[in-house]
Scaffold this motif. Structure first.
Motif, PDB file in Angstrom:
ATOM      1  N   GLN A   1       0.830  -1.202   0.000  1.00 29.79           N
ATOM      2  CA  GLN A   1       0.000   0.000   0.000  1.00 29.79           C
ATOM      3  C   GLN A   1       0.867   1.255   0.000  1.00 29.79           C
ATOM      4  N   GLY A   2       1.872   1.296   0.881  1.00 29.42           N
ATOM      5  CA  GLY A   2       2.761   2.449   0.921  1.00 29.42           C
ATOM      6  C   GLY A   2       3.521   2.625  -0.380  1.00 29.42           C
ATOM      7  N   TRP A   3       3.977   1.512  -0.959  1.00 28.02           N
ATOM      8  CA  TRP A   3       4.687   1.547  -2.236  1.00 28.02           C
ATOM      9  C   TRP A   3       3.798   2.173  -3.314  1.00 28.02           C
ATOM     10  N   ASP A   4       2.545   1.733  -3.379  1.00 23.79           N
ATOM     11  CA  ASP A   4       1.622   2.243  -4.396  1.00 23.79           C
ATOM     12  C   ASP A   4       1.335   3.729  -4.195  1.00 23.79           C
ATOM     13  N   ASN A   5       1.121   4.151  -2.942  1.00 23.39           N
ATOM     14  CA  ASN A   5       0.826   5.560  -2.686  1.00 23.39           C
ATOM     15  C   ASN A   5       1.937   6.464  -3.200  1.00 23.39           C
ATOM     16  N   ALA A   6       3.177   6.051  -2.998  1.00 22.85           N
ATOM     17  CA  ALA A   6       4.309   6.871  -3.426  1.00 22.85           C
ATOM     18  C   ALA A   6       4.492   6.840  -4.938  1.00 22.85           C
ATOM     19  N   THR A   7       4.335   5.666  -5.552  1.00 27.33           N
ATOM     20  CA  THR A   7       4.568   5.584  -6.998  1.00 27.33           C
ATOM     21  C   THR A   7       3.515   6.357  -7.786  1.00 27.33           C
ATOM     22  N   ILE A   8       2.260   6.331  -7.349  1.00 21.47           N
ATOM     23  CA  ILE A   8       1.240   7.073  -8.095  1.00 21.47           C
ATOM     24  C   ILE A   8       1.454   8.572  -7.923  1.00 21.47           C
ATOM     25  N   ALA A   9       1.911   8.985  -6.753  1.00 18.41           N
ATOM     26  CA  ALA A   9       2.196  10.408  -6.539  1.00 18.41           C
ATOM     27  C   ALA A   9       3.313  10.889  -7.459  1.00 18.41           C
ATOM     28  N   GLY A  10       4.307  10.007  -7.720  1.00 18.17           N
ATOM     29  CA  GLY A  10       5.406  10.387  -8.596  1.00 18.17           C
ATOM     30  C   GLY A  10       5.085  10.227 -10.065  1.00 18.17           C
ATOM     31  N   SER A  11       4.405   9.147 -10.417  1.00 15.45           N
ATOM     32  CA  SER A  11       4.193   8.841 -11.831  1.00 15.45           C
ATOM     33  C   SER A  11       3.109   9.696 -12.474  1.00 15.45           C
ATOM     34  N   VAL A  12       2.219  10.294 -11.678  1.00 15.50           N
ATOM     35  CA  VAL A  12       1.120  11.058 -12.262  1.00 15.50           C
ATOM     36  C   VAL A  12       1.637  12.245 -13.073  1.00 15.50           C
ATOM     37  N   LEU A  13       2.806  12.765 -12.736  1.00 11.14           N
ATOM     38  CA  LEU A  13       3.397  13.862 -13.512  1.00 11.14           C
ATOM     39  C   LEU A  13       3.657  13.433 -14.952  1.00 11.14           C
ATOM     40  N   TYR A  14       4.121  12.202 -15.129  1.00 12.56           N
ATOM     41  CA  TYR A  14       4.450  11.698 -16.461  1.00 12.56           C
ATOM     42  C   TYR A  14       3.219  11.157 -17.180  1.00 12.56           C
ATOM     43  N   ILE A  15       2.228  10.658 -16.408  1.00  8.65           N
ATOM     44  CA  ILE A  15       0.968  10.201 -17.007  1.00  8.65           C
ATOM     45  C   ILE A  15       0.251  11.382 -17.660  1.00  8.65           C
ATOM     46  N   LYS A  16       0.258  12.519 -16.992  1.00  6.70           N
ATOM     47  CA  LYS A  16      -0.385  13.728 -17.532  1.00  6.70           C
ATOM     48  C   LYS A  16       0.219  14.114 -18.880  1.00  6.70           C
TER      49      LYS A  16
ATOM     50  N   GLY B   1       7.678   1.135   2.640  1.00  5.90           N
ATOM     51  CA  GLY B   1       7.311   1.008   1.234  1.00  5.90           C
ATOM     52  C   GLY B   1       7.306   2.350   0.527  1.00  5.90           C
ATOM     53  N   MET B   2       6.789   3.377   1.201  1.00  4.38           N
ATOM     54  CA  MET B   2       6.794   4.718   0.618  1.00  4.38           C
ATOM     55  C   MET B   2       8.218   5.208   0.396  1.00  4.38           C
ATOM     56  N   PHE B   3       9.087   5.003   1.376  1.00 10.47           N
ATOM     57  CA  PHE B   3      10.473   5.469   1.261  1.00 10.47           C
ATOM     58  C   PHE B   3      11.190   4.787   0.098  1.00 10.47           C
ATOM     59  N   LEU B   4      11.096   3.460   0.029  1.00 13.41           N
ATOM     60  CA  LEU B   4      11.781   2.746  -1.046  1.00 13.41           C
ATOM     61  C   LEU B   4      11.204   3.111  -2.408  1.00 13.41           C
ATOM     62  N   SER B   5       9.894   3.309  -2.459  1.00  9.18           N
ATOM     63  CA  SER B   5       9.271   3.685  -3.724  1.00  9.18           C
ATOM     64  C   SER B   5       9.712   5.077  -4.163  1.00  9.18           C
TER      65      SER B   5
END
Length: 711
Positions: free
Chosen positions: A18-33, A144-148
Motif C-alpha cells: 500500500q505504501g509503495w503504491d501511494n508513493a509511486t502514483i504520486a510520482g508517476s502522475v506527472l508523467y501520465i499527464k 514502502g513509501m520510502f523505497l518507492s
C-alpha cells in the motif's frame, strides 16, 4: 513468540505494498499527464489518483462479512492477487481507461490489506506484544513509501522516465506476498474456533506459541464466543496455601480456588473477599480519585484500573492522574511473587497437587495455568488439566456455579507482582484490611457463566472433547442483531469516532500539500540549485521526509505495549496541534523568508513523525482489539468504511476549502479537530495494552451494561 512475530511481519507486507503504491502514483502522475495530455482534464487526473480510494471503499463494504465467512487468510491471498494483477495491467495500460481499471483493482487490494492485516495480527499475536506487532503495518507502509520514492527519484533522473515501469514494479513484491500468504501464513486461530475447527486452531496456536500445551489459550478462545452475559466483578485475596488454608474470614471453603506455583509443591489459594467490590464501584461511579470528572466515561476508568502499574518505573498513567487506582495490591513482597512469571521454565511440578483427573472440587477450581516447558516426556507424563495463563498477567480459572446445577463460572483473574503495585490500589482506597504478614495479592476478577461444564475440566483430553461439542454452535453465522448489544455498540462508538477524527485531523491535507509548503519555504529551490530538476527535487524531499518517519514508528513500537495506546494518543495529539498552529502562523504572519522556511519545514516534519507515532497506527490497532470474535470482521469493516469515506471527503473537499478559506484556514480547522480528538480520547477511549482480546470485549460488555443501568 518467534512464530507470531514472523507471521505478523509476513502479513504486514500487504501494507508495504500500500505504501509503495501511494508513493509511486504520486510520482508517476506527472508523467501520465504528459503522455495522455491531461493538463486540461483535471477530472481524469484526479480519478487516476482517487480510483484506488474508490476501490478500497467498495471492497471494504464486503470485506468484513466475507472474512467472517471465508476466513482471514483467503482474503489476504485475494489481496495479493489483486495487487499483482493491477501491477501487470498498469505496466501494460494502452490508454487511460485501462489505467483507471487497474487503479480500481489496486484499490481492492489496498482495501483488503488495510482492513484485515491489523485484524489478523491482533488475532494471532500474544497479548504482551500485540501493540508492537500491530504497529508493524505502519512501519512497513512507511518503508514502502520510502523505497518507492527512492525508486521514482532514480527513474526521474533518466532522460525519459517510464511511468508504466514505476507502477508495474508493484507486481514483483506482490508475488512474494502471495507466496507467504499461500505457504506460510496460517488461518487465524480465533476464526477457526469461531467456526468450530478446534483441532486446526490448536495446531496453529502450537506453531505460533512454540509449545505443545496451548489448552489454556484454546479454552480462552472458546470462552470468547460467549460474551455479553451476566458478569459480576469480584475481588480475591491470594496467598500461599499454608497461610490461607485455615483462614475463614474472607470466604467460605467451597469458594476457594487453588493455584499451583512454579516450583514443585508450591501452591496458592485464592478466596473471594466478602462485601462490596471496589472495582465494581469504580465501573459504576468512576475512579475514587476522579469522582469530580463526571464527564469521563466510566468504561475508561474501569479499564484504567487494570493498567495503573508499570514495571520498575511505576505508573505511566499516574503521571497524568496521580491517584488513579491499581486493580489490586501486593501487601508484602519478599520475592516469591516471581513464581507467578508465566515465562518461568520451572512449571514441571505445578501439577503435583490435587489433580487426580477426576471431577473433584479442587481439580475443578484449579486455573489452567499454561506450562512453558517443551520436554516431550514430561508433557506426556500425565494428561491432567494444566493451568491457563492467557497472557498479559491474566489467568483463567473456574469454579462450580452453585445457582445452576452442572454449571461452571469462568473467572478472568489479573495478577501483578511488582514492588510498585501497592501505591494507589483500588482496594486500599476502599479501606479493606489486608493481612499484616505473609505474601498476599489482592486481585479483581470478571466472573461469568462458562460455556464448559464440570466434566470438561478434568483433563486436557476432556477439554478438547468439550470444545468439539461446541463446534456446531460456534459455527453459526453472526447476526446483525449482535451489533446492538451494549458492549458492541459502545465499542463501535469508540472505533468509528476515532476513525472519523483521524481523517479530519489533517493528515491528507498535509500530505497533499507538502510539496507546495516546502516549495514556498524555499527547500525545493535549494535542491534545484544542486542540479536537480524540480520533479526530482520534490521526490527527494518526499523520500527524506518519509525516511524520518521510520525511527519515530520504531519509538511507537517500543512504547505501544509499555506506555500504552491511550497514553501515546494523549501525548502526541498536543504536538500535532502545535505543529498545525505553527503552519497557520507561517501562512498569516510575514516572518521573513528564512524564518518561514525553517518553521514550515520543521512543522511538516514534526507533524508527520508524531502522527505515525500515535494517531496513524493506533485507530486501526484499537479497532482490531475491541470487538468480540463473532462480529469482529463485520465491525472492522464498518470502521474501515468510515476511514475510507472520511478519506474521500477530506481529499475532495480540500480544493474547495482552499479556495474559500485558504491554507491557513484549512490548517486552523485541522487544529480544532486535533483538540476535539484529545478530549474524545480522554473521555471515551480506554487503555487496552496487554489484555487478551476476550478480556477486552468482556470489559466492554460489563462496563456498557453498568453504564446503561446508571442512566
Amino acid at each position: 513468540m518467534r512464530g507470531a512475530v514472523l507471521v505478523a511481519i509476513a502479513a504486514a507486507i500487504g501494507n508495504f505494498l500500500q505504501g509503495w503504491d501511494n508513493a509511486t502514483i504520486a510520482g508517476s502522475v506527472l508523467y501520465i499527464k504528459k503522455e495522455f495530455h491531461l493538463q486540461s482534464q483535471p477530472t481524469i487526473e484526479g480519478l487516476i489518483v482517487a480510483m484506488s480510494l474508490i476501490g478500497a471503499t467498495v471492497i471494504t463494504t464486503f470485506s468484513g462479512p466475507v472474512s467472517d465467512s471465508l476466513g482471514r487468510r483467503p482474503m489476504l491471498l485475494i489481496s495479493s492477487i489483486l495487487y499483482f494483477l493491477s501491477g501487470i495491467v498498469m505496466l501494460w495500460a494502452p490508454n487511460v481507461y485501462v489505467l483507471l481499471l487497474a487503479r480500481l483493482l489496486d484499490g481492492f487490494g489496498i482495501g483488503l490489506a488495510v482492513t484485515l492485516v491489523p485484524l489478523y495480527i491482533s488475532e494471532t499475536a500474544p497479548a504482551e506484544i500485540r501493540g508492537l506487532l500491530n504497529t508493524l503495518p505502519q512501519f512497513t507502509g512507511s518503508a514502502g513509501m520510502f523505497l518507492s520514492y527512492c525508486m521514482v527519484f532514480g527513474m526521474s533522473l533518466m532522460d525519459s522516465p517510464s511511468w508504466r515501469l514505476m507502477l508495474g514494479v508493484l507486481s514483483i513484491p506482490s508475488i512474494i506476498y502471495f507466496a507467504l500468504a499461500a505457504f506460510f501464513l496460517p488461518e487465524s486461530p480465533r476464526w477457526l474456533v469461531s467456526k468450530g475447527k478446534m483441532k486446526e486452531a490448536k495446531q496453529v496456536l502450537q506453531m505460533l506459541r512454540g509449545r505443545e500445551d496451548v489448552s489454556g489459550e484454546m479454552a480462552l478462545l472458546v470462552e470468547g464466543l460467549n460474551v455479553g452475559g451476566e458478569t459480576s466483578i469480584e475481588e480475591y485475596i491470594i496467598g500461599p496455601d499454608n497461610d490461607l488454608a485455615d483462614d475463614q474470614e474472607h470466604a467460605l471453603e467451597k469458594d476457594r480456588i487453588k493455584l499451583y506455583g512454579a516450583e514443585e509443591g508450591q501452591s496458592w489459594i485464592a478466596k473471594p473477599v466478602q462485601g462490596q467490590s471496589t472495582l465494581g464501584m469504580v465501573s459504576r461511579h468512576g475512579s475514587v480519585s476522579n469522582q469530580s470528572m463526571s464527564f469521563m466515561d466510566p468504561m475508561v476508568t474501569l479499564f484504567g484500573s487494570v493498567h495503573e502499574k508499570l514495571p520498575e518505573s511505576g505508573s505511566m498513567r499516574s503521571m497524568l492522574f496521580p491517584n488513579f487506582g491499581s486493580m489490586f495490591n501486593v501487601a508484602e513482597n519478599n520475592g516469591k511473587t516471581e513464581q507467578w512469571d508465566e515465562e518461568s521454565p520451572k512449571r514441571d511440578g505445578e501439577h503435583e497437587s490435587n489433580a487426580s483427573g477426576d471431577e473433584s472440587d479442587d481439580n475443578l477450581r484449579s486455573p489452567l495455568l499454561s506450562r512453558q516447558d517443551t520436554n516431550a516426556e514430561k508433557e506426556n507424563a500425565d494428561d491432567q488439566v494444566s493451568g491457563m495463563g492467557i497472557g498479559g498477567g491474566w489467568q483463567l480459572a473456574y469454579r462450580k456455579d452453585e445457582k445452576i446445577p452442572g454449571g461452571v463460572k469462568r473467572i478472568y483473574l489479573h495478577q501483578e507482582g511488582g514492588p510498585g503495585s501497592r501505591r494507589g490500589s483500588v482496594l486500599s482506597l476502599s479501606g479493606e484490611e489486608t493481612p499484616a504478614d505473609g505474601e498476599f495479592i489482592h486481585a479483581a476478577a470478571l466472573v461469568s457463566q462458562s460455556v464448559l461444564r464440570p466434566g470438561d475440566l478434568t483433563s486436557q483430553h476432556q477439554i478438547s472433547v468439550a470444545m468439539d461439542k461446541h463446534s456446531e454452535s460456534a459455527a453459526k453465522r453472526p447476526s446483525w442483531k449482535e451489533l446492538f448489544e451494549p458492549g458492541v455498540k459502545h465499542a463501535l462508538v469508540v472505533g468509528v469516532g476515532i476513525q472519523i477524527l483521524q481523517q479530519f485531523s489533517g493528515i491528507n491535507g498535509v500530505l497533499y500539500y507538502t510539496p507546495q509548503i516546502l516549495e514556498q519555504a524555499g527547500v525545493g529551490v535549494l535542491l534545484s540549485n544542486l542540479g536537480l530538476r524540480s520533479d526530482s527535487a520534490s521526490f527527494l524531499i518526499s523520500a527524506l521526509t518519509t525516511l524520518l518517519m521510520l525511527p519515530s514508528i520504531g519509538v511507537a513500537m517500543r512504547l505501544m505495549d509499555i506506555a500504552g495506546r491511550r497514553w501515546l494518543l494523549l501525548s502526541t495529539l498536543p504536538v500535532l496541534l502545535v505543529s498545525l498552529i505553527f503552519l497557520v502562523l507561517g501562512n498569516v504572519i510575514n516572518l521573513g523568508s528564512v524564518v518561514h522556511a525553517i518553521i514550515s519545514t520543521v512543522s511538516v516534519i514534526v507533524y508527520f513523525c508524531v502522527f505515525v507515532m500515535g494517531f496513524g497506527p493506533i485507530p486501526n490497532i484499537l479497532c482490531a482489539e475491541i470487538f468480540p470474535t463473532r462480529v469482529r470482521g463485520l465491525c472492522i469493516a464498518i470502521c474501515a468504511l468510515t476511514f475510507w469515506i472520511g478519506d474521500i471527503i477530506v481529499t475532495y473537499s480540500l480544493p474547495v476549502m482552499l479556495n474559500s478559506i485558504g491554507l491557513a484556514g484549512v490548517f486552523g480547522i485541522y487544529a480544532i479537530v486535533c483538540t476535539i480528538s484529545w478530549f474524545f480520547v480522554f473521555i471515551k477511549v480506554p487503555e487496552t495494552k496487554g489484555m487478551p482480546l476476550e478480556v477486552i470485549t468482556e470489559f466492554f460488555a460489563v462496563g456498557a451494561k453498568q453504564t446503561a443501568g446508571n442512566n
